[in-house]
Motif scaffolding. Structure first.
Motif, PDB file in Angstrom:
ATOM      1  N   GLU A 190       0.841  -1.329   0.073  1.00 25.43           N
ATOM      2  CA  GLU A 190       0.015   0.107  -0.186  1.00 25.43           C
ATOM      3  C   GLU A 190       0.913   1.486   0.047  1.00 25.43           C
ATOM      4  OE1 GLU A 190      -2.815  -0.199   3.040  1.00 25.43           O
ATOM      5  OE2 GLU A 190      -3.802  -1.753   2.397  1.00 25.43           O
ATOM      6  N   ASP A 191       1.971   1.314   0.578  1.00 25.10           N
ATOM      7  CA  ASP A 191       2.920   2.267   0.750  1.00 25.10           C
ATOM      8  C   ASP A 191       3.750   2.616  -0.516  1.00 25.10           C
ATOM      9  OD1 ASP A 191       1.813   2.740   3.332  1.00 25.10           O
ATOM     10  OD2 ASP A 191       3.586   1.546   4.290  1.00 25.10           O
ATOM     11  N   GLU A 192       3.596   1.689  -1.534  1.00 22.60           N
ATOM     12  CA  GLU A 192       4.725   1.893  -2.644  1.00 22.60           C
ATOM     13  C   GLU A 192       3.886   2.675  -3.565  1.00 22.60           C
ATOM     14  OE1 GLU A 192       5.654  -1.825  -4.108  1.00 22.60           O
ATOM     15  OE2 GLU A 192       6.610  -2.617  -2.416  1.00 22.60           O
ATOM     16  N   GLU A 193       4.630   3.260  -4.459  1.00 25.25           N
ATOM     17  CA  GLU A 193       4.183   4.162  -5.486  1.00 25.25           C
ATOM     18  C   GLU A 193       3.291   3.116  -6.396  1.00 25.25           C
ATOM     19  OE1 GLU A 193       6.361   6.803  -8.539  1.00 25.25           O
ATOM     20  OE2 GLU A 193       7.128   7.301  -6.636  1.00 25.25           O
ATOM     21  N   PRO A 194       2.074   3.680  -6.949  1.00 23.93           N
ATOM     22  CA  PRO A 194       1.203   2.907  -8.059  1.00 23.93           C
ATOM     23  C   PRO A 194       1.808   2.919  -9.070  1.00 23.93           C
ATOM     24  CG  PRO A 194       0.223   5.090  -7.473  1.00 23.93           C
ATOM     25  CD  PRO A 194       1.383   5.044  -6.466  1.00 23.93           C
ATOM     26  N   VAL A 195       2.188   1.427  -9.697  1.00 25.06           N
ATOM     27  CA  VAL A 195       2.416   1.145 -11.116  1.00 25.06           C
ATOM     28  C   VAL A 195       1.552   0.204 -11.671  1.00 25.06           C
ATOM     29  CG1 VAL A 195       4.953   1.652 -10.297  1.00 25.06           C
ATOM     30  CG2 VAL A 195       4.035  -0.501  -9.972  1.00 25.06           C
ATOM     31  N   TYR A 196       1.678   0.105 -13.042  1.00 23.73           N
ATOM     32  CA  TYR A 196       0.741  -1.078 -13.487  1.00 23.73           C
ATOM     33  C   TYR A 196       1.271  -2.342 -13.369  1.00 23.73           C
ATOM     34  CZ  TYR A 196      -1.808  -2.960 -17.259  1.00 23.73           C
ATOM     35  OH  TYR A 196      -2.726  -3.949 -17.925  1.00 23.73           O
ATOM     36  N   ASP A 197       0.327  -3.381 -12.841  1.00 21.43           N
ATOM     37  CA  ASP A 197       0.588  -4.603 -12.467  1.00 21.43           C
ATOM     38  C   ASP A 197       0.629  -5.454 -13.868  1.00 21.43           C
ATOM     39  OD1 ASP A 197       1.071  -6.886 -11.375  1.00 21.43           O
ATOM     40  OD2 ASP A 197      -0.527  -6.715  -9.983  1.00 21.43           O
ATOM     41  N   GLU A 198       1.413  -5.864 -14.186  1.00 22.01           N
ATOM     42  CA  GLU A 198       1.323  -6.723 -15.731  1.00 22.01           C
ATOM     43  C   GLU A 198       0.659  -8.321 -15.163  1.00 22.01           C
ATOM     44  OE1 GLU A 198       1.996  -6.029 -18.717  1.00 22.01           O
ATOM     45  OE2 GLU A 198       3.459  -4.220 -18.372  1.00 22.01           O
ATOM     46  N   THR A 199       0.707  -8.553 -14.169  1.00 24.71           N
ATOM     47  CA  THR A 199       0.029  -9.690 -13.444  1.00 24.71           C
ATOM     48  C   THR A 199      -1.266  -9.907 -13.188  1.00 24.71           C
ATOM     49  OG1 THR A 199       1.107  -9.675 -11.448  1.00 24.71           O
ATOM     50  CG2 THR A 199       2.418 -10.595 -12.881  1.00 24.71           C
ATOM     51  N   LYS A 200      -1.973  -8.713 -12.918  1.00 28.25           N
ATOM     52  CA  LYS A 200      -3.238  -8.598 -12.283  1.00 28.25           C
ATOM     53  C   LYS A 200      -4.327  -9.080 -13.238  1.00 28.25           C
ATOM     54  CE  LYS A 200      -6.546  -5.043 -10.709  1.00 28.25           C
ATOM     55  NZ  LYS A 200      -6.801  -3.732 -10.246  1.00 28.25           N
ATOM     56  N   PRO A 201      -5.313  -9.665 -13.013  1.00 27.42           N
ATOM     57  CA  PRO A 201      -6.273 -10.264 -13.955  1.00 27.42           C
ATOM     58  C   PRO A 201      -7.064  -9.027 -14.529  1.00 27.42           C
ATOM     59  CG  PRO A 201      -6.485 -11.592 -12.092  1.00 27.42           C
ATOM     60  CD  PRO A 201      -5.298 -10.564 -11.612  1.00 27.42           C
ATOM     61  N   LEU A 202      -7.427  -9.111 -15.907  1.00 27.68           N
ATOM     62  CA  LEU A 202      -7.936  -8.148 -16.482  1.00 27.68           C
ATOM     63  C   LEU A 202      -9.186  -8.639 -17.222  1.00 27.68           C
ATOM     64  CD1 LEU A 202      -7.850  -5.519 -18.009  1.00 27.68           C
ATOM     65  CD2 LEU A 202      -6.485  -6.637 -19.997  1.00 27.68           C
ATOM     66  N   ARG A 203     -10.293  -7.877 -16.686  1.00 27.79           N
ATOM     67  CA  ARG A 203     -11.639  -7.977 -17.088  1.00 27.79           C
ATOM     68  C   ARG A 203     -12.010  -7.364 -18.376  1.00 27.79           C
ATOM     69  NH1 ARG A 203     -12.547  -6.524 -11.701  1.00 27.79           N
ATOM     70  NH2 ARG A 203     -13.307  -4.619 -12.272  1.00 27.79           N
ATOM     71  N   VAL A 204     -12.321  -8.179 -19.592  1.00 25.61           N
ATOM     72  CA  VAL A 204     -12.698  -7.683 -20.727  1.00 25.61           C
ATOM     73  C   VAL A 204     -14.017  -7.935 -21.457  1.00 25.61           C
ATOM     74  CG1 VAL A 204     -11.945  -7.693 -23.430  1.00 25.61           C
ATOM     75  CG2 VAL A 204     -10.194  -7.883 -21.344  1.00 25.61           C
TER      76      VAL A 204
END
Length: 472
Positions: A190-204
């Protein structure tokens, strides 16, 4: 989930109502019209202390394999083969029919565990149909009412008895340990700078007009005939979700019903299908609008794109049936020109020619989906935004209204998904819409944010002398 259960039966016996009861949500469309459900719909069921995967299926009918009913039957039989247990639902109010007896014989030949369910047992005169169910030879029927929730405890006991307690209640020690570890890792991030997560599931979500090839496209992605397809328009009615992996990333795709013009949507069932499609759009992160490349950019296509943009979703265009185009280069140039001219609210939107039938362009389509989702999640630092805002005002100052010049003082990004910005300025109500479009186009060009909806809100800056003026 410990095991999988398929709900089968002839049309209009209450399979989807029972499915909705077990998952605790109105996921499946329910109507008095027979044959509403056509595709397999999975869900996570909860029945007292049981947890399992439930699959809603189409009503079984005897038809040739080339017909729509025959293809629906093939989908249902595939669900039976994949399941560990089958709930065979009959209508106790109407009684047994020859189709019920034929289905009972088919289930007996397959040799898989079956629980016979006599639905609508709360109705007057249902006793005769309940006792007739004994003649199927599939064990004692369980009287229930899926509509009112009666008989659920008896259904739970019957499932445990048939499938066994070892399968019904697996050892969950490993899952409990995992549940303890996961929250700690999430809190650390939570304390880290938000970056795009390449492994996060994606809803399409896959949307478009009827018969544009949406289900065929998803089947090609999966490499199997998971969804019902055919030459008939409007086959898909429910929004069906399927999961698969693309380069190690979980993709959850939603197949949706085709959306016709609002004036043509008259029947109640089609209205329910369209409402289910709208819900899938709101739930998704990226929406693929499928165009028929042979008849692209009809009025309904443009309205669907506008709807997706207004909902704030990341959008990608897919020109399907590219294998039927005779002059690809000329058609592609024409489509690019029309995209820029007819969709100014989504300037820079990504468009990919594909063929769901042959698989052409699907890798490129998926890469464009990922790239668009990255832009949709993008965040820009406040310092960069304010330097940019100052340069934009130097190049094109805000107009003077009633002899008084407007001043844009401060800018920050308040949220992503989609990107939204707040600008502190004098007299925000007087700022013309044309200047907002100028700023949005500048954001797209200077921060590489093509094709996603961008929101800009204005706030009047506080006047430190306002209270002193009132006192005087």
């Amino acid at each position: 989930m410990s095991f999988t259960v398929a709900i089968v039966g002839r049309p209009n016996v209450g399979k989807s109502t029972l499915f909705n009861r077990l998952v605790g949500k109105k996921l499946a469309l329910v109507d008095d019209t027979p044959g509403v459900t056509r595709d397999r719909r999975p869900g996570e069921a909860k029945l007292i202390d049981l947890r399992f995967t439930i699959i809603d299926t189409a009503g079984l009918e005897e038809s040739g394999p080339e017909t729509l009913e025959g293809r629906m039957r093939a989908q249902t039989e595939a669900a039976i083969d994949d399941a560990d247990l089958t709930l065979f639902v009959v209508d106790a109010k109407m009684g047994l029919t020859p189709v019920d007896k034929t289905l009972g014989e088919m289930l007996r030949r397959r040799g898989k565990p079956v629980v016979l369910v006599a639905n609508k047992s709360e109705a007057r005169g249902s006793d005769g149909g309940f006792y007739d169910a004994f003649t199927l030879g599939l064990g004692d029927p369980v009287p229930i009412s899926a509509e009112h929730g009666q008989g659920m405890i008896d259904l739970r006991d019957a499932i445990v008895e048939v499938i066994g307690e070892e399968v019904a209640f697996p050892d969950e020690d490993d899952e409990a340990e995992t549940d303890v570890v996961l929250p700690r890792s999430e809190n650390e991030d939570e304390d880290e700078e938000p970056v795009y997560d390449e492994t996060k599931p994606l809803r399409v979500a896959i949307v478009g007009r009827p018969n544009a090839g949406k289900s065929t496209l998803i089947n090609r992605f999966l490499g199997e005939d998971r969804l019902l397809t055919g030459p008939e328009a409007g086959i898909t009615r429910d929004s069906i979700s399927v999961e698969w992996d693309w380069r190690g990333r979980t993709i959850k795709m939603f197949d949706t019903a085709g959306m016709r013009r609002k004036a043509r949507v008259i029947e109640k069932l089609e209205k329910l299908s369209v409402a289910d499609t709208l819900r899938a759009i709101r739930f998704a992160e990226t929406v693929v609008i499928v165009f028929d490349a042979t008849i692209p950019f009809e009025k309904q296509d443009i309205q669907i794109v506008d709807l997706v943009i207004r909902e704030g979703r990341a959008a990608v265009l897919a020109f399907n049936k590219w294998d039927l185009v005779e002059d690809p280069q000329a058609v592609l140039a024409d489509l690019r020109e029309k995209t820029e001219r007819l969709l100014p609210q989504a300037r820079g939107i990504r468009a990919v020619p594909i063929s769901g039938q042959t698989g052409y362009g699907l890798e490129k389509l998926m890469q464009n989906i990922i790239d668009t989702d990255k832009v949709w999640n993008k965040r820009i630092s406040t310092s960069r935004l304010n330097r940019w805002l100052e340069s934009q005002q130097v190049q094109h100052p805000p107009p003077a209204v009633s002899g008084r010049r407007l001043k844009l003082k401060y800018m920050t990004q308040v949220k992503a998904r989609p990107p939204a910005f707040m600008i502190s300025c004098t007299r925000p109500e007087a700022l013309p819409e044309s200047y907002t479009r100028y700023l949005i186009n500048g954001l797209r060009a200077d921060f590489e944010m093509p094709g996603v909806p961008i929101r800009i809100h204005y706030r009047a800056s506080a006047n430190p002398f306002e209270n002193k003026r009132k006192k005087r």
